[in-house]
Design a protein around this motif. Structure first.
Motif, PDB file in Angstrom:
ATOM      1  N   SER A 125      -6.118  -3.632   3.921  1.00 54.55           N
ATOM      2  CA  SER A 125      -4.950  -2.789   3.654  1.00 54.55           C
ATOM      3  C   SER A 125      -3.823  -3.699   3.182  1.00 54.55           C
ATOM      4  CB  SER A 125      -4.523  -2.040   4.919  1.00 54.55           C
ATOM      5  OG  SER A 125      -3.320  -1.331   4.702  1.00 54.55           O
ATOM      6  N   TYR A 126      -3.179  -3.347   2.064  1.00 49.72           N
ATOM      7  CA  TYR A 126      -2.068  -4.174   1.582  1.00 49.72           C
ATOM      8  C   TYR A 126      -1.022  -3.310   0.885  1.00 49.72           C
ATOM      9  CZ  TYR A 126      -4.788  -4.081  -2.821  1.00 49.72           C
ATOM     10  OH  TYR A 126      -5.499  -3.690  -3.930  1.00 49.72           O
ATOM     11  N   GLN A 127       0.179  -3.851   0.822  1.00 50.82           N
ATOM     12  CA  GLN A 127       1.308  -3.189   0.184  1.00 50.82           C
ATOM     13  C   GLN A 127       2.290  -4.264  -0.283  1.00 50.82           C
ATOM     14  OE1 GLN A 127       0.512  -1.797   3.563  1.00 50.82           O
ATOM     15  NE2 GLN A 127       1.024  -3.883   4.149  1.00 50.82           N
ATOM     16  N   PHE A 128       3.079  -3.920  -1.279  1.00 56.40           N
ATOM     17  CA  PHE A 128       4.075  -4.881  -1.759  1.00 56.40           C
ATOM     18  C   PHE A 128       5.265  -4.135  -2.337  1.00 56.40           C
ATOM     19  CE2 PHE A 128       1.125  -4.181  -5.257  1.00 56.40           C
ATOM     20  CZ  PHE A 128       1.964  -3.947  -6.351  1.00 56.40           C
ATOM     21  N   SER A 129       6.343  -4.867  -2.499  1.00 58.64           N
ATOM     22  CA  SER A 129       7.588  -4.267  -2.983  1.00 58.64           C
ATOM     23  C   SER A 129       8.359  -5.274  -3.814  1.00 58.64           C
ATOM     24  CB  SER A 129       8.437  -3.798  -1.798  1.00 58.64           C
ATOM     25  OG  SER A 129       9.671  -3.279  -2.242  1.00 58.64           O
ATOM     26  N   LEU A 130       8.908  -4.842  -4.941  1.00 61.16           N
ATOM     27  CA  LEU A 130       9.748  -5.689  -5.789  1.00 61.16           C
ATOM     28  C   LEU A 130      11.201  -5.502  -5.377  1.00 61.16           C
ATOM     29  CD1 LEU A 130      10.288  -7.528  -8.242  1.00 61.16           C
ATOM     30  CD2 LEU A 130      10.298  -5.451  -9.664  1.00 61.16           C
TER      31      LEU A 130
END
Length: 427
Positions: free
Chosen positions: A142-147
Motif C-alpha cells: 500500500s502506498y500514497q504520495f503527495s506533491l
C-alpha cells in the motif's frame, strides 16, 4: 568532483507495534504518527493548482484531496478515511516507510508535465522501486504520495507499508521487512528512475527510437523475404559450405521435425560451434551490413553513456545496463535462429540452380588447388578436354540442372505420399 544532485531523497520510518524504538516507544505514538501523516499529505493548501483547473471551473470545487494512491488518481476524503482504517491494521506488523523527494527550484516544472509525471510515479516508478527493495507482490503493498508546493522547490512526500508479509528475505518464506531505513542502493535506484523520466524526452527517447530503427534494419539481412538476405549470398563458397554442413547436422539431430528451430534449445556442441562460426564470418566481412551493425553498436554505447550521466548527476556509481544487454541478446538470438532455420530449411527443401552446381565444382577444385581464383577454376573446368567433364558449355549446365530438379520433384512427390497427413514445414 561531486555534482549537485537533481533529485534528493530523505528516508525516515515509523516502526510497527512489534518493532518499537526510542523515538516511537508506544503504540499510541505510532498510531498518531500514521494518522497525522494522511492529514499532512492531503493538505490542499500545499497543493499545486494549474491554469487548466481554473479555466475549467474545477479550481476550488473538486472533491479530490492532495494525495494520490496506487491507481494514479487523487483520493477523496472518504477514500482517505478508509485508508486510515486500513493502516490502523497494517501498523501492527508493518513499518511505515516515509520518503521526501525534492528537486532544485524550477527543475521539475520546467521539464515535465507534472500531472503525467504523477501518474507514471504511481503506476510505474514506485512499483519498480518496491520490487528493487525486495518486496514480492506489488498488490500486497500500500502506498500514497503527495506533491507539496509550500516551499521554493517542489517536493513529494511518499509512504508505503506491507498489507501482509511480502518481503523476500534469505529464506523462501515471505516476512515483514524488519529494517526501517532503506539502503543507499535502493534509494539510488529511485533517484535514477525519477531523473530518467524527467530527462528521457530530451535525450533518451530520440536515441532509443533511432536504435530500434537500426535494429529493425539489421533484422532485414536475416529475413528470407528481403532482397538483402545475407544468408543467400553464395559468392562465399566456404560460408555456403558451412551452411550446407549445418543443415545436414540439424536434419540428423531433429529427425524430420517440421517445427521452427530455437537456437537456445540446441545442445549439440558441433551445431553450436558451426552456427557461431557462420555468424562470426558474416559479421567480419566488409559489407553494408557490417557498417550498419557498427552504427547499432555505437547507438547502444550512447544509451549507456546517457545512463552513466544520469547516475553521475546523483553521485551513484552503479549503472543499470540491462536494456543494452537485452537489445544485444535479442539481436544475437534473432541471428542464430535465422542461421539454423535457413540451414535446416535448405537441407529439407533442396533446389538445384546453375550457381549451386557451379559452386560445387568450384569448391571441389578449390580444395585441391587453393591458390587458384574462382574464375580460373571455373574457366578451366568448363573448357577442359577431359572426357569425364560433361559440362562443356552453359546450355549443358542448364540442361543438367533441369534434369536434376525433375528427379528431385519426382522423388519429393513419392516421399509426400508417405506423409500425406503431415503438415509441410514452413519457415
Amino acid at each position: 568532483m561531486i555534482n549537485t544532485p537533481k533529485v534528493v531523497i530523505m528516508n525516515m520510518y515509523t516502526p510497527s507495534y512489534k518493532n518499537l524504538n526510542q523515538t516511537y516507544s508506544s503504540k499510541e505514538a505510532v498510531y498518531d504518527s500514521t494518522m497525522n501523516m494522511f492529514d499532512y499529505y492531503s493538505d490542499n493548501k500545499k497543493k499545486a493548482f494549474f491554469m487548466l483547473d481554473y479555466f475549467s471551473g474545477k479550481f476550488g470545487k473538486d472533491k479530490e484531496m492532495n494525495i494520490m494512491f496506487e491507481n494514479g488518481k487523487y483520493a477523496t476524503k472518504d477514500e482517505i478515511e478508509k485508508r486510515k482504517k486500513q493502516y490502523a491494521k497494517y501498523i501492527e506488523n508493518s513499518n511505515i516507510n516515509k520518503l521526501v523527494i525534492s528537486f532544485p527550484e524550477g527543475y521539475l516544472e520546467e521539464n515535465v508535465d507534472i500531472k503525467e509525471f504523477e501518474k507514471s510515479l504511481a503506476k510505474h516508478i514506485i512499483p519498480m522501486f518496491l520490487k528493487k527493495c525486495g518486496y514480492d507482490d506489488i498488490k500486497n503493498m500500500s502506498y500514497q504520495f503527495s506533491l507539496h508546493t509550500d516551499q521554493d522547490n517542489l517536493h513529494f512526500h511518499l509512504s508505503f507499508a506491507e498489507k501482509k508479509p511480502n518481503y523476500k528475505s534469505y529464506g523462501k518464506e515471505l516476512k515483514y521487512r524488519h529494517a526501517g531505513k532503506l539502503t543507499q542502493k535502493e534509494l539510488g535506484f529511485l533517484k535514477n528512475e525519477i531523473e530518467h523520466y524527467i530527462e528521457k524526452e530530451k535525450v533518451f527517447t530520440p536515441l532509443l527510437t533511432r536504435t530500434n530503427k537500426e535494429l529493425d534494419n539489421l533484422k532485414k539481412y536475416f529475413n528470407p523475404k528481403e532482397k538483402n538476405f545475407i544468408l543467400k549470398n553464395r559468392d562465399d563458397i566456404l560460408l555456403e559450405d558451412k551452411i550446407v554442413r549445418l543443415g545436414e547436422l540439424l536434419s540428423n539431430e531433429r529427425d524430420n521435425s517440421n517445427q521452427r528451430i530455437k537456437y537456445n534449445s540446441i545442445r549439440n556442441k558441433e551445431i553450436q560451434q558451426l552456427t557461431n562460426e557462420i555468424k562470426k564470418q558474416l559479421f567480419s566481412k566488409d559489407s553494408e551490413f557490417k557498417e550498419e551493425y557498427k552504427d547499432f553498436k555505437k547507438s547502444l554505447k550512447e544509451i549507456n553513456n546517457y545512463f552513466i550521466s544520469v547516475a553521475e548527476s546523483n553521485n551513484i556509481k552503479t549503472v543499470d545496463n540491462s536494456l543494452i544487454k537485452n537489445k544485444e541478446k535479442y539481436f544475437n538470438n534473432y541471428v542464430m535462429n535465422a542461421i539454423v532455420n535457413h540451414a535446416y530449411y535448405q537441407n529439407k527443401h533442396p533446389k538445384i540452380t546453375e550457381n549451386d552446381l557451379l559452386r560445387e565444382m568450384v569448391y571441389n577444385e578449390y580444395k585441391k588447388r587453393k591458390r587458384q581464383t574462382r574464375y580460373n577454376i571455373l574457366s578451366n573446368y568448363l573448357s577442359s578436354n577431359i572426357r569425364s567433364n560433361q559440362f562443356r558449355n552453359k546450355y549443358q549446365i542448364r540442361q543438367a540442372v533441369r534434369n536434376i530438379n525433375n528427379e528431385l520433384e519426382e522423388a519429393e512427390k513419392e516421399f509426400e505420399k508417405l506423409f500425406s497427413n503431415d503438415s509441410e514445414y514452413t519457415k
